[in-house]
Write an enzyme that holds these catalytic residues in place. Structure first.
Site, mmCIF file in Angstrom:
data_model
loop_
_atom_site.group_PDB
_atom_site.id
_atom_site.type_symbol
_atom_site.label_atom_id
_atom_site.label_comp_id
_atom_site.label_asym_id
_atom_site.label_seq_id
_atom_site.Cartn_x
_atom_site.Cartn_y
_atom_site.Cartn_z
ATOM 1 N N CYS A 110 2.701 -2.116 8.078
ATOM 2 C CA CYS A 110 3.154 -2.761 6.835
ATOM 3 C C CYS A 110 4.357 -3.696 6.944
ATOM 4 O O CYS A 110 4.253 -4.886 6.661
ATOM 5 C CB CYS A 110 3.481 -1.701 5.800
ATOM 6 S SG CYS A 110 2.051 -0.735 5.313
ATOM 7 N N LYS A 159 4.334 -4.078 -3.767
ATOM 8 C CA LYS A 159 5.091 -3.393 -2.705
ATOM 9 C C LYS A 159 5.868 -4.388 -1.847
ATOM 10 O O LYS A 159 5.299 -5.297 -1.271
ATOM 11 C CB LYS A 159 4.093 -2.615 -1.851
ATOM 12 C CG LYS A 159 4.654 -2.115 -0.531
ATOM 13 C CD LYS A 159 3.609 -1.265 0.165
ATOM 14 C CE LYS A 159 3.885 -1.120 1.636
ATOM 15 N NZ LYS A 159 2.908 -0.258 2.309
ATOM 16 N N HIS A 216 -3.510 1.711 0.257
ATOM 17 C CA HIS A 216 -2.738 2.580 1.157
ATOM 18 C C HIS A 216 -2.779 3.995 0.583
ATOM 19 O O HIS A 216 -2.663 4.172 -0.630
ATOM 20 C CB HIS A 216 -1.294 2.055 1.207
ATOM 21 C CG HIS A 216 -0.424 2.669 2.251
ATOM 22 N ND1 HIS A 216 -0.024 3.981 2.194
ATOM 23 C CD2 HIS A 216 0.134 2.145 3.377
ATOM 24 C CE1 HIS A 216 0.742 4.244 3.255
ATOM 25 N NE2 HIS A 216 0.858 3.140 3.977
HETATM 26 MG MG MG Z 1 -0.406 -1.681 5.432
#
Ligand code: MG
Length: 475
Positions: A82, A135, A223
């Site tokens: 990420c 995010k 996720h």
């Molecule tokens: Mg990811």
């Protein structure tokens, strides 16, 4: 006051009240400032979109977006995890260059370096309204928040949705939902996140429809832990994972419908992709599929780095086409800077290149990358040039059993030796053809050495000459 002084003062007042437009914002150029929306899902597999071959997940809106736009079949992220992948997208650099090479945890004291130029800051130089909804994961301490890095607005989670107290494997503090720089909730109901992000994104587009805007929409899903709203529960034969993707597909439709409703379709570039491949250890019900690619998240095989990518900009990007040239998230920043006439800083290296010729489908347009690097952390594990990909010896985690109900599955440490794969004929990286093509191996080894000199490589104990540190708390 004599006449000349009065005239001088009047002139000064006029100049102050009507500042001349900088050349870059002349009316003719204003027309070439498209709105840009980047939809970035989390851990979605290469196959998890209908038009990329999913057999059991329905994505009618993404499929339509591809019909009206262009599919990129060889589109790479900067890392198979990420934070590193996100820093690549936002800085136009390999993660190793800018010092964020893994995943930032809630205890992390580092984040995106304030000296880096972000994509949002490029847009700000041309007067765009900017927002991130979703995010972030590039540092959650105040100095690293999006509002300090070129975004006017921020609504979302500072890091991954599994970094919360319900995670039984690790102890984490409550998960904050942030608006601006303020925590407005802790441990939010995750089944409502896709809907809430979508509403906020639609509101941002509507509020800014009369000026250029940049909207970055990095979804928290798919996720783990997966959550879906009531409306999408049990809608997919693929189980919860499929339901989640189908809700994201709905969200994409909401965004595109809003753009059309505001009459902005020919003025808006929408890009859809994911930050890295599927987290296969969570098994079929909770993880995606990267087929026909090998492996997934956390590995330097194609399943970790290659993502489904669709670009849509009616009138500029040709409809119902595909591009199989190598392109990457790092290319977005330089492409946008060139389009907007924003000069890039000369005191640093950026790795991305202008891909507008690929986006607009110019005949014979080729990938601007002679080679692309596949790092795990600071270990250079593979390099691709044209149809060839060379893996250097490395370990990886191989999933060996299918998990049930979101439990992590077993796996084993596996090893790969020096291996050359012909991606044009073997996209699944199954057949090592190094012995048949010693010349290709030699050429790719040289290209890899260039990356080692420049960005470093722990396996060969090489320090990179041109790497920059991440931002740190207290500096
Ligand atoms: Mg990811």
């Amino acid at each position: 006051m004599n006449h000349t002084t009065a005239l001088g003062l009047l002139t000064l007042l006029l100049v102050l009240s009507f500042p001349s437009e900088p050349a870059s914002a002349a009316p003719a150029e204003a027309e070439t400032r498209p709105n840009v929306i980047v939809i970035f899902t989390d851990d979605q597999g290469y196959q998890d979109v209908g038009c990329f071959g999913s057999p059991d997940i329905k994505t009618p809106r993404l499929d339509r977006m591809a019909k009206e736009g262009r599919r990129f079949t060889d589109f790479y992220v900067g890392a198979a995890v990420c934070s590193a992948s996100r820093v690549a997208l936002l800085t136009g650099c390999y993660p190793q260059r800018v010092g964020i090479t893994g995943v930032l945890m809630p205890k992390a004291k580092i984040g995106i370096n304030p000296d880096e130029l972000t994509l949002a800051e490029v847009f700000k130089q041309r007067g765009y309204a900017t927002a991130v909804v979703g995010k972030w994961h590039l540092g959650h301490r105040p100095k690293f928040l999006p509002t300090r890095h070129g975004f006017d607005e921020y609504f979302g989670l500072p890091y991954s949705n599994d970094m919360w107290p319900l995670n039984k494997r690790r102890k984490h503090p409550p998960l904050p939902l942030i608006d601006g720089e303020k925590t407005i909730e802790e441990n939010p109901d995750q089944s409502q996140l896709v809907r809430r992000y979508t509403e906020r994104a639609v509101d941002f587009i509507e509020r800014n429809q009369k000026r250029p805007f940049f909207l970055y929409l990095p979804h928290t899903m798919p996720h783990v832990p997966l959550h879906v709203s009531e409306k999408f529960k049990d809608t997919s034969p693929r189980g919860l994972y499929g339901d989640v993707i189908q809700e994201i597909d709905w969200s994409v439709g909401q965004i595109l419908d809003t753009v059309k409703r505001c009459g902005l379709d020919e003025k808006t570039l929408v890009l859809f992709t994911s930050d890295n491949g599927p987290w296969l250890i969570y098994g079929r019900e909770h993880a995606g599929s990267a087929l026909p690619l090998r492996e997934g998240k956390g590995t330097t095989f194609e399943g970790g780095f290659r993502e489904p990518c669709i670009m849509w900009w009616p009138g500029t990007i040709p409809a119902d086409t595909k591009c199989s040239e190598m392109a990457a998230t790092i290319d977005l920043l330089p492409t946008m800077a060139k389009l907007l006439g924003v000069e890039l800083p000369k005191d640093r290296i950026l790795d991305g290149r202008d891909i507008m010729p690929l986006m607009t489908g110019q005949p014979d347009a080729k990938s601007p990358h002679e080679a692309y690097a596949f790092y795990k952390g600071r270990h250079l594990q593979a390099v691709r040039s044209g149809q060839w990909k060379l893996h250097f010896p490395h370990d990886y985690h191989k999933v060996t059993a299918s998990g049930k109900k979101g439990k992590r599955t077993r796996g084993e440490r596996a090893k790969i030796g020096l291996s050359l794969f012909d991606l044009a004929n073997d996209v699944g990286e199954t057949k090592n053809v190094a012995d048949e093509h010693p010349d290709v191996v030699a050429r790719l080894k040289k290209l890899a050495d260039r990356f080692r000199d420049d960005l470093g490589d722990t396996a060969t104990k090489r320090e990179g000459k041109n790497v920059r540190p991440p931002g740190r708390v207290g500096t």
